[in-house]
Scaffold this motif. Structure first.
Motif, mmCIF file in Angstrom:
data_model
loop_
_atom_site.group_PDB
_atom_site.id
_atom_site.type_symbol
_atom_site.label_atom_id
_atom_site.label_comp_id
_atom_site.label_asym_id
_atom_site.label_seq_id
_atom_site.Cartn_x
_atom_site.Cartn_y
_atom_site.Cartn_z
ATOM 1 N N LEU A 28 6.372 -16.106 -3.716
ATOM 2 C CA LEU A 28 5.521 -15.104 -3.415
ATOM 3 C C LEU A 28 6.035 -14.396 -2.105
ATOM 4 N N VAL A 29 6.186 -13.095 -2.137
ATOM 5 C CA VAL A 29 6.953 -12.614 -1.040
ATOM 6 C C VAL A 29 6.057 -11.445 -0.247
ATOM 7 N N ASP A 30 6.030 -11.411 0.919
ATOM 8 C CA ASP A 30 5.010 -10.374 1.578
ATOM 9 C C ASP A 30 5.355 -8.904 1.634
ATOM 10 N N THR A 31 4.997 -8.267 0.515
ATOM 11 C CA THR A 31 5.649 -6.946 0.263
ATOM 12 C C THR A 31 4.257 -6.159 -0.094
ATOM 13 N N GLY A 32 4.840 -4.919 -0.443
ATOM 14 C CA GLY A 32 3.850 -3.828 -1.047
ATOM 15 C C GLY A 32 3.214 -4.212 -2.390
ATOM 16 N N MET A 33 4.258 -4.910 -3.254
ATOM 17 C CA MET A 33 3.820 -5.450 -4.323
ATOM 18 C C MET A 33 2.521 -6.494 -4.420
ATOM 19 N N GLN A 34 2.505 -7.210 -3.226
ATOM 20 C CA GLN A 34 1.433 -8.145 -3.179
ATOM 21 C C GLN A 34 0.133 -7.379 -2.531
ATOM 22 N N GLU A 35 0.442 -6.480 -1.944
ATOM 23 C CA GLU A 35 -0.922 -5.881 -1.385
ATOM 24 C C GLU A 35 -1.524 -5.183 -2.583
ATOM 25 N N ALA A 66 15.447 -0.370 -3.191
ATOM 26 C CA ALA A 66 15.775 -0.747 -1.919
ATOM 27 C C ALA A 66 15.052 0.033 -0.735
ATOM 28 N N SER A 67 14.135 0.499 -1.228
ATOM 29 C CA SER A 67 13.336 1.750 -0.038
ATOM 30 C C SER A 67 12.541 0.913 0.779
ATOM 31 N N ARG A 68 11.983 -0.377 0.097
ATOM 32 C CA ARG A 68 11.151 -1.023 1.076
ATOM 33 C C ARG A 68 11.114 -2.809 0.548
ATOM 34 N N ALA A 124 2.288 -7.003 -19.266
ATOM 35 C CA ALA A 124 3.292 -5.944 -19.393
ATOM 36 C C ALA A 124 4.430 -6.817 -18.341
ATOM 37 N N TYR A 125 4.129 -7.044 -17.028
ATOM 38 C CA TYR A 125 5.048 -7.351 -16.128
ATOM 39 C C TYR A 125 5.648 -8.563 -16.631
ATOM 40 N N CYS A 126 4.769 -9.756 -17.103
ATOM 41 C CA CYS A 126 5.223 -10.912 -17.566
ATOM 42 C C CYS A 126 6.209 -10.957 -18.591
ATOM 43 N N ALA A 160 16.394 4.213 -4.837
ATOM 44 C CA ALA A 160 14.970 4.241 -5.152
ATOM 45 C C ALA A 160 14.546 5.694 -5.705
ATOM 46 N N ARG A 161 13.494 5.605 -6.156
ATOM 47 C CA ARG A 161 12.808 6.790 -6.627
ATOM 48 C C ARG A 161 12.682 7.887 -5.468
ATOM 49 N N SER A 162 12.059 7.038 -4.193
ATOM 50 C CA SER A 162 11.678 7.785 -2.939
ATOM 51 C C SER A 162 12.859 7.903 -2.214
ATOM 52 N N ALA A 163 13.750 8.844 -2.371
ATOM 53 C CA ALA A 163 15.104 8.908 -1.807
ATOM 54 C C ALA A 163 14.930 9.056 -0.140
HETATM 55 P P1 NAP Z 1 7.719 -3.325 -3.759
HETATM 56 O O1 NAP Z 1 7.344 -3.757 -2.251
HETATM 57 O O2 NAP Z 1 6.720 -2.853 -4.693
HETATM 58 O O3 NAP Z 1 9.232 -2.557 -3.829
HETATM 59 C C1 NAP Z 1 9.778 -2.144 -5.041
HETATM 60 C C2 NAP Z 1 10.935 -1.514 -4.801
HETATM 61 O O4 NAP Z 1 11.500 -1.031 -6.078
HETATM 62 C C3 NAP Z 1 10.810 -0.179 -4.032
HETATM 63 O O5 NAP Z 1 11.823 -0.129 -3.258
HETATM 64 C C4 NAP Z 1 10.451 0.929 -5.020
HETATM 65 O O6 NAP Z 1 10.949 2.154 -4.538
HETATM 66 C C5 NAP Z 1 11.459 0.440 -6.146
HETATM 67 N N1 NAP Z 1 11.359 0.935 -7.568
HETATM 68 C C6 NAP Z 1 10.080 0.775 -8.183
HETATM 69 N N2 NAP Z 1 10.278 1.561 -9.386
HETATM 70 C C7 NAP Z 1 11.433 2.080 -9.381
HETATM 71 C C8 NAP Z 1 12.465 2.629 -10.077
HETATM 72 N N3 NAP Z 1 11.666 3.307 -11.359
HETATM 73 N N4 NAP Z 1 13.529 3.107 -10.006
HETATM 74 C C9 NAP Z 1 14.051 2.746 -8.852
HETATM 75 N N5 NAP Z 1 13.504 1.853 -7.931
HETATM 76 C C10 NAP Z 1 12.228 1.707 -8.403
HETATM 77 O O7 NAP Z 1 8.246 -4.952 -4.587
HETATM 78 P P2 NAP Z 1 8.941 -6.334 -3.861
HETATM 79 O O8 NAP Z 1 7.645 -7.304 -3.774
HETATM 80 O O9 NAP Z 1 9.730 -6.025 -2.890
HETATM 81 O O10 NAP Z 1 9.654 -6.600 -5.386
HETATM 82 C C11 NAP Z 1 11.079 -6.777 -5.274
HETATM 83 C C12 NAP Z 1 11.588 -7.653 -6.614
HETATM 84 O O11 NAP Z 1 10.980 -8.877 -6.374
HETATM 85 C C13 NAP Z 1 10.757 -6.957 -8.003
HETATM 86 O O12 NAP Z 1 11.532 -7.379 -9.002
HETATM 87 C C14 NAP Z 1 9.613 -8.000 -7.879
HETATM 88 O O13 NAP Z 1 9.370 -8.153 -9.472
HETATM 89 C C15 NAP Z 1 10.251 -9.371 -7.570
HETATM 90 N N6 NAP Z 1 9.330 -10.369 -7.105
HETATM 91 C C16 NAP Z 1 8.425 -9.946 -6.126
HETATM 92 C C17 NAP Z 1 7.436 -10.999 -5.600
HETATM 93 C C18 NAP Z 1 6.377 -10.648 -4.763
HETATM 94 O O14 NAP Z 1 5.630 -11.821 -4.436
HETATM 95 N N7 NAP Z 1 6.442 -9.770 -4.063
HETATM 96 C C19 NAP Z 1 7.248 -12.103 -6.576
HETATM 97 C C20 NAP Z 1 8.142 -12.331 -7.711
HETATM 98 C C21 NAP Z 1 9.228 -11.541 -8.017
HETATM 99 P P3 NAP Z 1 10.408 3.576 -5.035
HETATM 100 O O15 NAP Z 1 8.748 3.366 -5.529
HETATM 101 O O16 NAP Z 1 10.755 4.473 -4.176
HETATM 102 O O17 NAP Z 1 11.067 3.766 -6.256
#
Ligand code: NAP
Length: 252
Positions: free
Chosen positions: A184-191, A11-13, A151-153, A34-37
């Motif tokens: 598909l969501v506009d987040t750091g994972m997509q970056e 929940a950190s981002r 791995a992710y899939c 989250a890991r980053s408290a």
């Molecule tokens: P993100 O921006 O990378 O954020 C991931 C979050 O998970 C961060 O708060 C991160 O915080 C936390 N996290 C990662 N590893 C962790 C761990 N070991 N323990 C505790 N917290 C952890 O990703 P997002 O795009 O928001 O994704 C959220 C969810 O939606 C994920 O399940 C992802 O697979 C799913 N999803 C995303 C998309 C997309 O397009 N973005 C599409 C399909 C599904 P810390 O790094 O500080 O721990």
């Protein structure tokens, strides 16, 4: 959701932070993990500034002991959690299967699949299920392979089965379990995905991605009793009736 307590892991981002904001706006007290408290604490402060109850707890979902500590601290500070949103996941390692590093591959499964198991196992404790909710954040990658994301899939496919297994075992005792694939969501994972350039998803433009607030609203809706009839299944962003019920615009 007044009186409900929700733990959002990851929940950190990104999407998890938006889910925590939304649950709090609907009246729940929220625990951000989250890991980053420090970053989680910043989000919690922003939520608290709206008048809601929010606390942050540092923890790594890959460690069961951390998730046990999170549930215990939630119990001590707010009361036993009613809602768990398993949102933590990592996309890496990204790369051709034959180039993958076994430790990195296991690391993904350790967070994306085992992390959700750890949190759900600690949340449920000895098995008190009635009236409680688990939402596992899934992905299209649970059902379709994408090049470079083995791995992710694989981990998300396992998470889909965890949703079904939990529902089969504890649904009759009143646990509501959902999988939700947000699109598909506009987040750091997509970056990270864009930077890899490895498959067609990496070539999506930012304006083709949903803002996190849209799937967050749907996930918060699933946490509410209004969604009880949908429990036990995996749903996704294309579900027009769910979008309507959750009050988000239809897809173009
Ligand atoms: P993100 O921006 O990378 O954020 C991931 C979050 O998970 C961060 O708060 C991160 O915080 C936390 N996290 C990662 N590893 C962790 C761990 N070991 N323990 C505790 N917290 C952890 O990703 P997002 O795009 O928001 O994704 C959220 C969810 O939606 C994920 O399940 C992802 O697979 C799913 N999803 C995303 C998309 C997309 O397009 N973005 C599409 C399909 C599904 P810390 O790094 O500080 O721990």
């Amino acid at each position: 959701m007044n009186g409900k307590r929700a733990v959002v892991v990851g929940a950190s981002r990104g999407l998890g932070a938006a889910v925590a904001h939304r649950l709090a706006a609907q009246g729940a007290a929220v625990v951000l993990v989250a890991r980053s408290a420090g970053r989680a604490a910043e989000v919690a402060r922003a939520i608290a500034a709206t008048g809601a109850r929010a606390i942050a707890i540092g923890g790594d979902a890959a460690r069961y002991a951390d998730m046990q500590r999170v549930m215990a601290e939630c119990g001590a500070q707010l009361g036993r959690p009613d809602i768990l949103v398993n949102n933590a996941a990592v996309i890496e390692p990204i790369g051709r299967f034959v180039d993958t590093d076994p430790a990195a591959w296991a690391g993904n499964v350790g967070v994306t699949l085992l992390g959700a198991y750890h949190a759900a196992r600690a949340f449920l404790g000895a098995g008190d299920a009635a009236g409680r909710v688990v939402v596992n954040v899934s992905s299209g990658a649970a059902h379709k392979p994408f090049e470079g994301w083995s791995a992710y899939c694989t981990a998300k496919a396992g998470l889909h089965m965890l949703t079904l297994a939990l529902a089969a075992e504890l649904g009759a005792q009143g646990l509501r379990v959902y999988g939700y694939a947000p699109g598909l969501v506009d987040t750091g994972m997509q970056e990270t995905i864009r930077a890899s350039g490895i498959n067609p998803i990496s070539r999506k433009r930012r304006d083709e991605l949903a803002p996190p607030e849209v799937p967050a609203r749907i996930i918060a809706y699933l946490c509410s009793e209004d969604a009880a009839d949908l429990a036990g299944q995996e749903l996704d962003y294309r579900n027009a009736s769910l979008r309507r019920r959750a009050g988000v615009p239809p897809l173009a």
